[in-house]
Design a protein around this motif. Structure first.
Motif, PDB file in Angstrom:
ATOM      1  N   GLN A   3     103.379 -43.948  31.320  1.00 16.92           N
ATOM      2  CA  GLN A   3     102.116 -44.330  30.671  1.00 16.92           C
ATOM      3  C   GLN A   3     101.233 -43.114  30.415  1.00 16.92           C
ATOM      4  O   GLN A   3     100.566 -43.041  29.384  1.00 16.92           O
ATOM      5  N   ILE A   4     101.216 -42.178  31.347  1.00 22.00           N
ATOM      6  CA  ILE A   4     100.408 -40.975  31.173  1.00 22.00           C
ATOM      7  C   ILE A   4     100.915 -40.167  29.990  1.00 22.00           C
ATOM      8  O   ILE A   4     100.126 -39.686  29.166  1.00 22.00           O
ATOM      9  N   VAL A   5     102.238 -40.051  29.866  1.00 24.40           N
ATOM     10  CA  VAL A   5     102.819 -39.293  28.750  1.00 24.40           C
ATOM     11  C   VAL A   5     102.507 -39.977  27.423  1.00 24.40           C
ATOM     12  O   VAL A   5     102.069 -39.333  26.460  1.00 24.40           O
ATOM     13  N   ILE A   6     102.719 -41.287  27.356  1.00 26.59           N
ATOM     14  CA  ILE A   6     102.447 -42.041  26.113  1.00 26.59           C
ATOM     15  C   ILE A   6     100.964 -41.938  25.751  1.00 26.59           C
ATOM     16  O   ILE A   6     100.614 -41.695  24.593  1.00 26.59           O
ATOM     17  N   ALA A   7     100.098 -42.097  26.754  1.00 33.09           N
ATOM     18  CA  ALA A   7      98.652 -42.008  26.509  1.00 33.09           C
ATOM     19  C   ALA A   7      98.285 -40.626  25.985  1.00 33.09           C
ATOM     20  O   ALA A   7      97.450 -40.498  25.078  1.00 33.09           O
ATOM     21  N   ASN A   8      98.912 -39.592  26.526  1.00 34.04           N
ATOM     22  CA  ASN A   8      98.620 -38.228  26.076  1.00 34.04           C
ATOM     23  C   ASN A   8      99.147 -37.974  24.671  1.00 34.04           C
ATOM     24  O   ASN A   8      98.537 -37.234  23.906  1.00 34.04           O
ATOM     25  N   ILE A   9     100.255 -38.588  24.302  1.00 36.76           N
ATOM     26  CA  ILE A   9     100.766 -38.459  22.926  1.00 36.76           C
ATOM     27  C   ILE A   9      99.791 -39.124  21.951  1.00 36.76           C
ATOM     28  O   ILE A   9      99.440 -38.547  20.917  1.00 36.76           O
ATOM     29  N   ILE A  10      99.350 -40.318  22.299  1.00 36.07           N
ATOM     30  CA  ILE A  10      98.375 -41.022  21.450  1.00 36.07           C
ATOM     31  C   ILE A  10      97.094 -40.202  21.349  1.00 36.07           C
ATOM     32  O   ILE A  10      96.527 -40.025  20.265  1.00 36.07           O
ATOM     33  N   ASP A  11      96.656 -39.680  22.488  1.00 37.63           N
ATOM     34  CA  ASP A  11      95.427 -38.887  22.491  1.00 37.63           C
ATOM     35  C   ASP A  11      95.613 -37.586  21.719  1.00 37.63           C
ATOM     36  O   ASP A  11      94.660 -37.071  21.128  1.00 37.63           O
ATOM     37  N   PHE A  12      96.806 -37.043  21.710  1.00 35.89           N
ATOM     38  CA  PHE A  12      97.080 -35.841  20.921  1.00 35.89           C
ATOM     39  C   PHE A  12      96.846 -36.123  19.438  1.00 35.89           C
ATOM     40  O   PHE A  12      96.185 -35.342  18.742  1.00 35.89           O
ATOM     41  N   ILE A  13      97.356 -37.252  18.971  1.00 35.94           N
ATOM     42  CA  ILE A  13      97.174 -37.621  17.558  1.00 35.94           C
ATOM     43  C   ILE A  13      95.685 -37.838  17.267  1.00 35.94           C
ATOM     44  O   ILE A  13      95.156 -37.341  16.265  1.00 35.94           O
ATOM     45  N   ALA A  14      95.016 -38.555  18.168  1.00 35.98           N
ATOM     46  CA  ALA A  14      93.572 -38.770  18.005  1.00 35.98           C
ATOM     47  C   ALA A  14      92.827 -37.435  18.016  1.00 35.98           C
ATOM     48  O   ALA A  14      91.866 -37.239  17.262  1.00 35.98           O
ATOM     49  N   SER A  15      93.305 -36.531  18.834  1.00 31.35           N
ATOM     50  CA  SER A  15      92.660 -35.227  18.947  1.00 31.35           C
ATOM     51  C   SER A  15      92.788 -34.404  17.672  1.00 31.35           C
ATOM     52  O   SER A  15      91.906 -33.606  17.355  1.00 31.35           O
ATOM     53  N   MET A  16      93.870 -34.596  16.943  1.00 33.60           N
ATOM     54  CA  MET A  16      94.015 -33.883  15.667  1.00 33.60           C
ATOM     55  C   MET A  16      92.924 -34.338  14.686  1.00 33.60           C
ATOM     56  O   MET A  16      92.344 -33.529  13.967  1.00 33.60           O
ATOM     57  N   VAL A  17      92.635 -35.629  14.706  1.00 35.03           N
ATOM     58  CA  VAL A  17      91.546 -36.161  13.874  1.00 35.03           C
ATOM     59  C   VAL A  17      90.213 -35.601  14.372  1.00 35.03           C
ATOM     60  O   VAL A  17      89.359 -35.193  13.585  1.00 35.03           O
ATOM     61  N   GLN A  18      90.057 -35.566  15.684  1.00 39.15           N
ATOM     62  CA  GLN A  18      88.832 -35.062  16.310  1.00 39.15           C
ATOM     63  C   GLN A  18      88.583 -33.606  15.939  1.00 39.15           C
ATOM     64  O   GLN A  18      87.471 -33.236  15.558  1.00 39.15           O
ATOM     65  N   ILE A  19      89.610 -32.791  16.031  1.00 40.12           N
ATOM     66  CA  ILE A  19      89.487 -31.367  15.677  1.00 40.12           C
ATOM     67  C   ILE A  19      89.101 -31.226  14.208  1.00 40.12           C
ATOM     68  O   ILE A  19      88.202 -30.467  13.862  1.00 40.12           O
ATOM     69  N   TYR A  20      89.769 -31.968  13.364  1.00 42.58           N
ATOM     70  CA  TYR A  20      89.443 -31.904  11.941  1.00 42.58           C
ATOM     71  C   TYR A  20      87.988 -32.294  11.701  1.00 42.58           C
ATOM     72  O   TYR A  20      87.297 -31.654  10.902  1.00 42.58           O
ATOM     73  N   SER A  21      87.496 -33.300  12.414  1.00 41.64           N
ATOM     74  CA  SER A  21      86.109 -33.729  12.223  1.00 41.64           C
ATOM     75  C   SER A  21      85.126 -32.619  12.580  1.00 41.64           C
ATOM     76  O   SER A  21      84.014 -32.584  12.072  1.00 41.64           O
ATOM     77  N   GLY A  22      85.561 -31.697  13.435  1.00 37.92           N
ATOM     78  CA  GLY A  22      84.711 -30.567  13.794  1.00 37.92           C
ATOM     79  C   GLY A  22      84.472 -29.611  12.648  1.00 37.92           C
ATOM     80  O   GLY A  22      83.533 -28.828  12.667  1.00 37.92           O
ATOM     81  N   THR A  23      85.303 -29.673  11.611  1.00 36.15           N
ATOM     82  CA  THR A  23      85.145 -28.784  10.456  1.00 36.15           C
ATOM     83  C   THR A  23      84.362 -29.447   9.323  1.00 36.15           C
ATOM     84  O   THR A  23      84.065 -28.802   8.331  1.00 36.15           O
ATOM     85  N   ILE A  35      85.558 -42.990  13.859  1.00 31.50           N
ATOM     86  CA  ILE A  35      86.046 -44.361  14.040  1.00 31.50           C
ATOM     87  C   ILE A  35      87.557 -44.349  14.241  1.00 31.50           C
ATOM     88  O   ILE A  35      88.086 -44.997  15.161  1.00 31.50           O
ATOM     89  N   LEU A  36      88.259 -43.617  13.410  1.00 32.53           N
ATOM     90  CA  LEU A  36      89.715 -43.500  13.527  1.00 32.53           C
ATOM     91  C   LEU A  36      90.099 -42.885  14.872  1.00 32.53           C
ATOM     92  O   LEU A  36      90.950 -43.410  15.600  1.00 32.53           O
ATOM     93  N   GLN A  37      89.486 -41.800  15.215  1.00 38.54           N
ATOM     94  CA  GLN A  37      89.772 -41.102  16.472  1.00 38.54           C
ATOM     95  C   GLN A  37      89.470 -41.980  17.682  1.00 38.54           C
ATOM     96  O   GLN A  37      90.274 -42.083  18.617  1.00 38.54           O
ATOM     97  N   LEU A  38      88.321 -42.634  17.691  1.00 40.25           N
ATOM     98  CA  LEU A  38      87.924 -43.476  18.820  1.00 40.25           C
ATOM     99  C   LEU A  38      88.859 -44.669  19.006  1.00 40.25           C
ATOM    100  O   LEU A  38      89.147 -45.070  20.132  1.00 40.25           O
ATOM    101  N   GLY A  39      89.320 -45.231  17.896  1.00 37.76           N
ATOM    102  CA  GLY A  39      90.266 -46.351  17.981  1.00 37.76           C
ATOM    103  C   GLY A  39      91.544 -45.938  18.689  1.00 37.76           C
ATOM    104  O   GLY A  39      92.042 -46.646  19.579  1.00 37.76           O
ATOM    105  N   MET A  40      92.079 -44.795  18.309  1.00 31.93           N
ATOM    106  CA  MET A  40      93.305 -44.308  18.959  1.00 31.93           C
ATOM    107  C   MET A  40      93.052 -43.960  20.426  1.00 31.93           C
ATOM    108  O   MET A  40      93.868 -44.274  21.296  1.00 31.93           O
ATOM    109  N   GLN A  41      91.924 -43.327  20.702  1.00 37.69           N
ATOM    110  CA  GLN A  41      91.634 -42.965  22.085  1.00 37.69           C
ATOM    111  C   GLN A  41      91.369 -44.188  22.956  1.00 37.69           C
ATOM    112  O   GLN A  41      91.596 -44.127  24.168  1.00 37.69           O
ATOM    113  N   THR A  42      90.925 -45.276  22.367  1.00 38.25           N
ATOM    114  CA  THR A  42      90.745 -46.507  23.126  1.00 38.25           C
ATOM    115  C   THR A  42      92.079 -46.963  23.696  1.00 38.25           C
ATOM    116  O   THR A  42      92.169 -47.331  24.871  1.00 38.25           O
TER     117      THR A  42
END
Length: 166
Positions: A3-23, A35-42
């Motif tokens: 579960q930790i690995v799967i959660a981190n993979i999902i969070d990795f994808i969400a994090s790519m959106v998060q990083i992009y939003s920083g630009t 909204i997209l990032q938060l949904g995945m991180q949920t």
């Protein structure tokens, strides 16, 4: 462990959106990306058992949508803050740490209708800092790393925005 690995993979994808939003400089685009990032991180937070964080993220999606539609009034702010507290208290399975998402999101809700895009970017940047700690504690290591990187990209964008004004 799976579960930790799967959660981190999902969070990795969400994090790519998060990083992009920083630009991104435009508030409306930042809100949609969040909204997209938060949904995945949920989903990631639920897998990690971080229910207060998941509650905060769901309410944050609603908040961002209402703000994006320019219907984010003070009564709605108060309702969201109260709803967040009412849901956090009984579902908090993390002790004091479980109140961190509530506190950070309350600050964000109170000030997110800032019209000045520079000040809004400052708000986004400062409210990401506590999430670095929260993600690390719940074992979302990708979330912690990329939240830190989002702070860095936001700071960089703030510097660029400041230079453009001069």
């Amino acid at each position: 462990m799976t579960q930790i690995v799967i959660a981190n993979i999902i969070d990795f994808i969400a994090s790519m959106v998060q990083i992009y939003s920083g630009t991104v400089k435009e508030k409306s685009k930042i809100l949609v990306l969040q909204i997209l990032q938060l949904g995945m991180q949920t989903v990631s937070m639920i897998l990690l058992g971080a229910i207060p964080g998941a509650i905060s993220n769901v309410l944050s999606c609603i908040r961002n949508y209402l703000c994006y539609k320019n219907i984010f009034t003070w009564p709605i702010k108060i309702i969201l803050i109260v709803l967040s507290l009412v849901l956090t208290v009984p579902f908090n399975n993390q002790g004091l740490l479980g109140y961190l998402p509530f506190a950070v999101c309350t600050i964000y809700v109170l000030f997110m209708d800032i019209k000045d895009e520079f000040k809004f970017k400052v708000l986004v940047t400062l409210t990401f800092v506590p999430w670095v700690f929260y993600f690390f504690v719940i074992k979302s290591y990708t979330g912690a790393f990329f939240a830190a990187m989002t702070v860095v990209t936001n700071v960089w964008t703030l510097i660029q925005m400041k230079r453009e004004v001069k």
